[in-house]
Design a protein around this motif. Structure first.
Motif, PDB file in Angstrom:
ATOM      1  N   TYR A   6     -70.498 -42.222 -23.505  1.00  0.00           N
ATOM      2  CA  TYR A   6     -69.931 -41.421 -24.589  1.00  0.00           C
ATOM      3  C   TYR A   6     -69.667 -40.026 -24.058  1.00  0.00           C
ATOM      4  O   TYR A   6     -70.578 -39.366 -23.563  1.00  0.00           O
ATOM      5  CB  TYR A   6     -70.885 -41.372 -25.788  1.00  0.00           C
ATOM      6  CG  TYR A   6     -70.344 -40.555 -26.929  1.00  0.00           C
ATOM      7  CD1 TYR A   6     -69.221 -40.976 -27.630  1.00  0.00           C
ATOM      8  CD2 TYR A   6     -70.931 -39.363 -27.294  1.00  0.00           C
ATOM      9  CE1 TYR A   6     -68.708 -40.229 -28.667  1.00  0.00           C
ATOM     10  CE2 TYR A   6     -70.419 -38.606 -28.339  1.00  0.00           C
ATOM     11  CZ  TYR A   6     -69.315 -39.045 -29.020  1.00  0.00           C
ATOM     12  OH  TYR A   6     -68.796 -38.298 -30.046  1.00  0.00           O
ATOM     13  N   ASN A   7     -68.433 -39.581 -24.136  1.00  0.00           N
ATOM     14  CA  ASN A   7     -68.026 -38.259 -23.637  1.00  0.00           C
ATOM     15  C   ASN A   7     -68.492 -38.023 -22.208  1.00  0.00           C
ATOM     16  O   ASN A   7     -68.987 -36.950 -21.872  1.00  0.00           O
ATOM     17  CB  ASN A   7     -68.552 -37.150 -24.548  1.00  0.00           C
ATOM     18  CG  ASN A   7     -67.726 -37.013 -25.809  1.00  0.00           C
ATOM     19  OD1 ASN A   7     -66.615 -37.499 -25.884  1.00  0.00           O
ATOM     20  ND2 ASN A   7     -68.284 -36.361 -26.797  1.00  0.00           N
ATOM     21  N   GLY A   8     -68.372 -39.020 -21.366  1.00  0.00           N
ATOM     22  CA  GLY A   8     -68.731 -38.880 -19.962  1.00  0.00           C
ATOM     23  C   GLY A   8     -70.215 -38.976 -19.680  1.00  0.00           C
ATOM     24  O   GLY A   8     -70.639 -38.895 -18.529  1.00  0.00           O
ATOM     25  N   TYR A  64     -81.068 -43.571 -27.823  1.00  0.00           N
ATOM     26  CA  TYR A  64     -80.147 -44.505 -28.457  1.00  0.00           C
ATOM     27  C   TYR A  64     -79.971 -44.176 -29.939  1.00  0.00           C
ATOM     28  O   TYR A  64     -78.858 -44.181 -30.468  1.00  0.00           O
ATOM     29  CB  TYR A  64     -80.678 -45.927 -28.278  1.00  0.00           C
ATOM     30  CG  TYR A  64     -79.713 -47.015 -28.658  1.00  0.00           C
ATOM     31  CD1 TYR A  64     -78.660 -47.358 -27.823  1.00  0.00           C
ATOM     32  CD2 TYR A  64     -79.867 -47.709 -29.852  1.00  0.00           C
ATOM     33  CE1 TYR A  64     -77.776 -48.365 -28.164  1.00  0.00           C
ATOM     34  CE2 TYR A  64     -78.988 -48.720 -30.201  1.00  0.00           C
ATOM     35  CZ  TYR A  64     -77.948 -49.043 -29.359  1.00  0.00           C
ATOM     36  OH  TYR A  64     -77.074 -50.042 -29.704  1.00  0.00           O
ATOM     37  N   ASP A  65     -81.073 -43.856 -30.625  1.00  0.00           N
ATOM     38  CA  ASP A  65     -81.001 -43.509 -32.046  1.00  0.00           C
ATOM     39  C   ASP A  65     -80.177 -42.238 -32.259  1.00  0.00           C
ATOM     40  O   ASP A  65     -79.436 -42.140 -33.236  1.00  0.00           O
ATOM     41  CB  ASP A  65     -82.401 -43.316 -32.627  1.00  0.00           C
ATOM     42  CG  ASP A  65     -83.178 -44.627 -32.724  1.00  0.00           C
ATOM     43  OD1 ASP A  65     -82.570 -45.709 -32.574  1.00  0.00           O
ATOM     44  OD2 ASP A  65     -84.404 -44.559 -32.927  1.00  0.00           O
ATOM     45  N   TYR A  66     -80.305 -41.276 -31.353  1.00  0.00           N
ATOM     46  CA  TYR A  66     -79.540 -40.033 -31.468  1.00  0.00           C
ATOM     47  C   TYR A  66     -78.039 -40.332 -31.497  1.00  0.00           C
ATOM     48  O   TYR A  66     -77.289 -39.730 -32.255  1.00  0.00           O
ATOM     49  CB  TYR A  66     -79.861 -39.086 -30.310  1.00  0.00           C
ATOM     50  CG  TYR A  66     -78.978 -37.864 -30.289  1.00  0.00           C
ATOM     51  CD1 TYR A  66     -79.277 -36.757 -31.082  1.00  0.00           C
ATOM     52  CD2 TYR A  66     -77.822 -37.831 -29.514  1.00  0.00           C
ATOM     53  CE1 TYR A  66     -78.451 -35.643 -31.078  1.00  0.00           C
ATOM     54  CE2 TYR A  66     -76.993 -36.711 -29.517  1.00  0.00           C
ATOM     55  CZ  TYR A  66     -77.313 -35.632 -30.298  1.00  0.00           C
ATOM     56  OH  TYR A  66     -76.487 -34.535 -30.297  1.00  0.00           O
ATOM     57  N   TYR A  67     -77.587 -41.264 -30.668  1.00  0.00           N
ATOM     58  CA  TYR A  67     -76.162 -41.579 -30.555  1.00  0.00           C
ATOM     59  C   TYR A  67     -75.693 -42.642 -31.543  1.00  0.00           C
ATOM     60  O   TYR A  67     -74.580 -43.159 -31.422  1.00  0.00           O
ATOM     61  CB  TYR A  67     -75.828 -42.016 -29.123  1.00  0.00           C
ATOM     62  CG  TYR A  67     -75.807 -40.855 -28.156  1.00  0.00           C
ATOM     63  CD1 TYR A  67     -74.750 -39.954 -28.138  1.00  0.00           C
ATOM     64  CD2 TYR A  67     -76.854 -40.652 -27.277  1.00  0.00           C
ATOM     65  CE1 TYR A  67     -74.730 -38.892 -27.261  1.00  0.00           C
ATOM     66  CE2 TYR A  67     -76.843 -39.582 -26.388  1.00  0.00           C
ATOM     67  CZ  TYR A  67     -75.782 -38.706 -26.393  1.00  0.00           C
ATOM     68  OH  TYR A  67     -75.766 -37.649 -25.530  1.00  0.00           O
ATOM     69  N   GLU A  70     -72.273 -42.113 -33.021  1.00  0.00           N
ATOM     70  CA  GLU A  70     -71.139 -42.444 -32.159  1.00  0.00           C
ATOM     71  C   GLU A  70     -70.762 -43.918 -32.331  1.00  0.00           C
ATOM     72  O   GLU A  70     -69.590 -44.264 -32.465  1.00  0.00           O
ATOM     73  CB  GLU A  70     -71.510 -42.133 -30.703  1.00  0.00           C
ATOM     74  CG  GLU A  70     -70.488 -42.584 -29.689  1.00  0.00           C
ATOM     75  CD  GLU A  70     -70.830 -43.888 -28.989  1.00  0.00           C
ATOM     76  OE1 GLU A  70     -69.886 -44.571 -28.561  1.00  0.00           O
ATOM     77  OE2 GLU A  70     -72.016 -44.224 -28.881  1.00  0.00           O
ATOM     78  N   ARG A  71     -71.750 -44.788 -32.360  1.00  0.00           N
ATOM     79  CA  ARG A  71     -71.474 -46.219 -32.520  1.00  0.00           C
ATOM     80  C   ARG A  71     -70.924 -46.515 -33.918  1.00  0.00           C
ATOM     81  O   ARG A  71     -70.017 -47.341 -34.077  1.00  0.00           O
ATOM     82  CB  ARG A  71     -72.727 -47.032 -32.226  1.00  0.00           C
ATOM     83  CG  ARG A  71     -73.187 -46.898 -30.776  1.00  0.00           C
ATOM     84  CD  ARG A  71     -74.386 -47.769 -30.451  1.00  0.00           C
ATOM     85  NE  ARG A  71     -75.549 -47.558 -31.285  1.00  0.00           N
ATOM     86  CZ  ARG A  71     -76.457 -46.585 -31.127  1.00  0.00           C
ATOM     87  NH1 ARG A  71     -76.319 -45.693 -30.165  1.00  0.00           N
ATOM     88  NH2 ARG A  71     -77.494 -46.486 -31.933  1.00  0.00           N
ATOM     89  N   GLU A  72     -71.452 -45.826 -34.937  1.00  0.00           N
ATOM     90  CA  GLU A  72     -70.951 -46.036 -36.295  1.00  0.00           C
ATOM     91  C   GLU A  72     -69.534 -45.500 -36.456  1.00  0.00           C
ATOM     92  O   GLU A  72     -68.715 -46.118 -37.128  1.00  0.00           O
ATOM     93  CB  GLU A  72     -71.899 -45.389 -37.307  1.00  0.00           C
ATOM     94  CG  GLU A  72     -73.198 -46.153 -37.437  1.00  0.00           C
ATOM     95  CD  GLU A  72     -74.133 -45.552 -38.468  1.00  0.00           C
ATOM     96  OE1 GLU A  72     -73.768 -44.570 -39.147  1.00  0.00           O
ATOM     97  OE2 GLU A  72     -75.254 -46.075 -38.589  1.00  0.00           O
TER      98      GLU A  72
END
Length: 142
Positions: A6-8, A64-67, A70-72
């Motif tokens: 995600y974003n590099g 993983y929870d922080y991102y 991004e997945r949603e």
């Protein structure tokens, strides 16, 4: 070892495999449940304990929870083609300025003019629900 980008930035997808590979990057192993049945470390290290692995998985889960946003967002966004079509129509309708000087807009306009959308409603593709019997009875012969 699984990662998302995600974003590099790469971030880990939590799992025992990912945790072991992060803790011991050059090791080779086989697991049976939570037991190492094979272990090789180029530095002759003992395999990690499950307490170490579980702690690493927790660390990965926090990342993983922080991102999750991004997945949603990825699931919620319209497709890139739909987004570009929205942009085109906003430019065409003057909501977004620049259509007079935009090479993107002129190239898309040329395609839309040369390949116009047919008039009327699109025909229905399925009458009811397609199933395996329909598929095999309508399959193109090889």
């Amino acid at each position: 070892m699984l990662f998302r980008e995600y974003n590099g930035e790469l971030y880990p997808i939590p799992s025992p495999d990912t945790a072991i590979r992060i803790l011991y990057p050059n090791c080779k192993y086989k697991l049976s449940g939570r037991t190492f049945v094979e272990w090789y470390s180029p530095r002759d290290e003992d395999p990690p304990t499950w307490e170490e692995i579980d702690a690493e998985i927790q660390r990965e889960q926090t990342i993983y929870d922080y991102y999750e946003y991004e997945r949603e967002r990825e699931r919620a966004y319209p497709s890139p083609a739909d987004q570009l079509d929205m942009l085109y129509h906003d430019m065409e309708n003057g909501i977004i300025p620049g259509k007079e000087t935009s090479t993107w807009f002129s190239s898309i306009s040329k395609i839309k003019t040369n390949l116009p959308k047919p008039d009327g409603e699109a025909p229905r593709i399925w009458e009811g629900t397609p199933n395996e019997e329909w598929y095999y009875s309508n399959k193109v012969p090889e």
